[in-house]
Write an enzyme that holds these catalytic residues in place. Structure first.
Site, PDB file in Angstrom:
ATOM      1  N   GLU A  62       4.019  -5.493   4.757  1.00  0.00           N
ATOM      2  CA  GLU A  62       4.045  -4.138   5.267  1.00  0.00           C
ATOM      3  C   GLU A  62       5.094  -4.021   6.355  1.00  0.00           C
ATOM      4  OE1 GLU A  62       0.239  -2.943   6.572  1.00  0.00           O
ATOM      5  OE2 GLU A  62      -0.388  -2.274   4.606  1.00  0.00           O
ATOM      6  N   ALA A  79       0.277   1.205  13.110  1.00  0.00           N
ATOM      7  CA  ALA A  79      -0.152   0.578  14.356  1.00  0.00           C
ATOM      8  C   ALA A  79       0.202   1.423  15.569  1.00  0.00           C
ATOM      9  CB  ALA A  79       0.478  -0.809  14.463  1.00  0.00           C
ATOM     10  N   HIS A 102      -5.679   3.264   9.441  1.00  0.00           N
ATOM     11  CA  HIS A 102      -4.357   2.689   9.710  1.00  0.00           C
ATOM     12  C   HIS A 102      -4.330   1.200   9.405  1.00  0.00           C
ATOM     13  CE1 HIS A 102      -4.718   0.091  13.332  1.00  0.00           C
ATOM     14  NE2 HIS A 102      -5.781   0.824  13.597  1.00  0.00           N
ATOM     15  N   CYS A 103      -3.131   0.697   9.167  1.00  0.00           N
ATOM     16  CA  CYS A 103      -2.881  -0.737   9.078  1.00  0.00           C
ATOM     17  C   CYS A 103      -1.648  -1.007   9.926  1.00  0.00           C
ATOM     18  CB  CYS A 103      -2.732  -1.192   7.634  1.00  0.00           C
ATOM     19  SG  CYS A 103      -1.581  -0.216   6.641  1.00  0.00           S
ATOM     20  N   LEU A 104      -0.799  -1.939   9.536  1.00  0.00           N
ATOM     21  CA  LEU A 104       0.391  -2.221  10.337  1.00  0.00           C
ATOM     22  C   LEU A 104       1.445  -1.134  10.165  1.00  0.00           C
ATOM     23  CD1 LEU A 104       2.066  -4.109  12.150  1.00  0.00           C
ATOM     24  CD2 LEU A 104       2.829  -5.264  10.069  1.00  0.00           C
TER      25      LEU A 104
END
Length: 411
Positions: free
Chosen positions: A197, A228, A301-303
């Protein structure tokens, strides 16, 4: 053995080759659905049940066959003997026509939108030796049942395989963009994580800069997708009334947890091939539903906000709105064009879609966009799934560059 210009082979020829010492030079690809394959298939065959959004990429040459293979052993066989082995393609009923000469690309005597025709054409274009089983699996099984494996045999092998490394399934996708351009600190701390990602985030930052300036509202008044940076932006959280944050990473902090103003759920998943995101779908869906019941808004959310968080969002849309994977993906991409889910997470979503279809009452018809619509109610299936959550382990964390839902009717 059939001549290279021939398209089809008979069940008798295939059986003779399976009995010969050269059977190791055969690669059997079962082009039926995964459910049919699990019930019974030709011994040694692997299931090539490709989502239509991936099949199109294979058809136009954006990925190769080896890219869809999960088993390292089979992938090595294909890569080392790509133009030496015989590829045997088969479906349930067989293909029309016998030993027809190939006059050019796309002349396979089966429907042009079928998996077999696309595979045959692609392999021929690559200079491979490939034939389709004219008689189909059903006739082959009737004639040579001893060369077929039933569901119990397959299940036993899967149990045995799962005791070691799960490498017996198809559907792995090798990287189409393998290099990362951000610092290591931006990636997951897992030593084995490919977590690309970060690479995708860098790529889309340049190609679609405006997509990352603020979290993207997927369901008005309920769900935002972000990265993030968004999860640490107190002003953005306040602006959009975000009181719930679903953190789909193992190591990004829940920055405002101690304040008590925001409720968090953390799913410790990387983009590594060993990760099983599907097993967390029930908790994630329940968490988002809790936010909806509280008339609040959730940030998923993620990275980079393009893979893991997108996968969770797709699962939520599929379950609560009854959308197919293609339709859910199209809906999300329409709002956030830089989405780029990990291939194996997409495969888990495909399995999740199958589970939803198999459970009575699990499908819905939702045309509204309101977060409080009646069609977004948890069903009996979800209650059961919450109690017995299972999933399919993926086998790749390599980022896929861009997913495109089918608009050609490929299935």
């Amino acid at each position: 053995m059939p001549e290279t210009e021939h398209e089809t082979c008979s069940k008798e020829w295939l059986q003779s080759q399976l009995r010969s010492l050269d059977s190791k030079d055969l690669i059997l690809l079962d082009c039926r659905g995964s459910h049919e394959y699990s019930e019974s298939h030709i011994r040694g065959a692997v299931n090539l049940c490709i989502p239509s959004i991936v099949l199109r990429r294979l058809a136009v040459g954006k990925i190769d066959l080896a890219s869809t293979i999960k088993s390292p052993e089979l992938k090595q066989r294909i890569q080392s003997g790509y133009k030496l082995c015989w590829f045997i393609l088969y479906n349930g009923e067989g293909v029309p026509g016998q030993n027809q000469e190939i006059a050019g690309a796309g002349s396979l005597a089966v429907a042009m939108d079928s998996i077999i025709s696309i595979l045959h054409r692609r392999l021929k274009q690559d200079g491979c030796r490939v034939v389709a089983l004219q008689d189909g699996f059903n006739n082959f099984r009737q004639a040579f049942p001893e060369w077929c494996e039933d569901d119990n045999q397959t299940h036993s092998k899967e149990i045995e395989s799962s005791r070691n490394v799960q490498t017996d399934q198809l559907m792995g996708l090798r990287s189409l963009r393998i290099s990362t351009t951000q610092s290591d600190s931006a990636c997951s701390s897992s030593a084995e994580s490919s977590d690309c990602e970060s690479s995708s985030h860098h790529h889309h930052h340049h190609s679609h800069h405006n997509y990352n300036e603020a979290p993207v509202e997927i369901i008005p008044g309920l769900l935002f997708l972000g990265n993030a940076t968004h999860s640490c932006d107190s002003e953005a959280l306040k602006k959009y009334n975000i009181k719930y944050v679903l953190n789909v990473t193992p190591d990004l902090p829940n920055k405002f947890k101690e304040s008590g103003d925001i409720k968090y759920l953390q799913i410790p998943i990387t983009d590594h091939y060993s990760q099983d995101l599907a097993i967390h779908f029930p908790d994630a869906i329940q968490f988002i539903e809790e936010a909806r019941s509280a008339s609040s808004v959730v940030l998923v959310h993620c990275l980079a906000g393009v893979s893991r968080s997108v996968t969770v969002t797709l699962a939520y849309l599929m379950h609560t709105r009854g959308l197919s994977l293609n339709d859910a993906f199209a809906m999300v991409r329409d709002r956030k064009p830089d989405v780029s889910p990990n291939f194996h997470f997409m495969q888990q979503l495909l399995s999740f879609e199958s589970q939803l279809r198999l459970r009575p009452g699990s499908r819905f018809s939702c045309s509204c966009i309101a977060p409080d619509c009646n069609c977004m109610q948890t069903t009996g299936f979800m209650a059961t799934h919450l109690a017995n959550a299972t999933g399919v382990s993926p086998d790749s964390g390599i980022e896929f560059d861009r997913w495109t839902p089918s608009d050609t009717g490929l299935k």
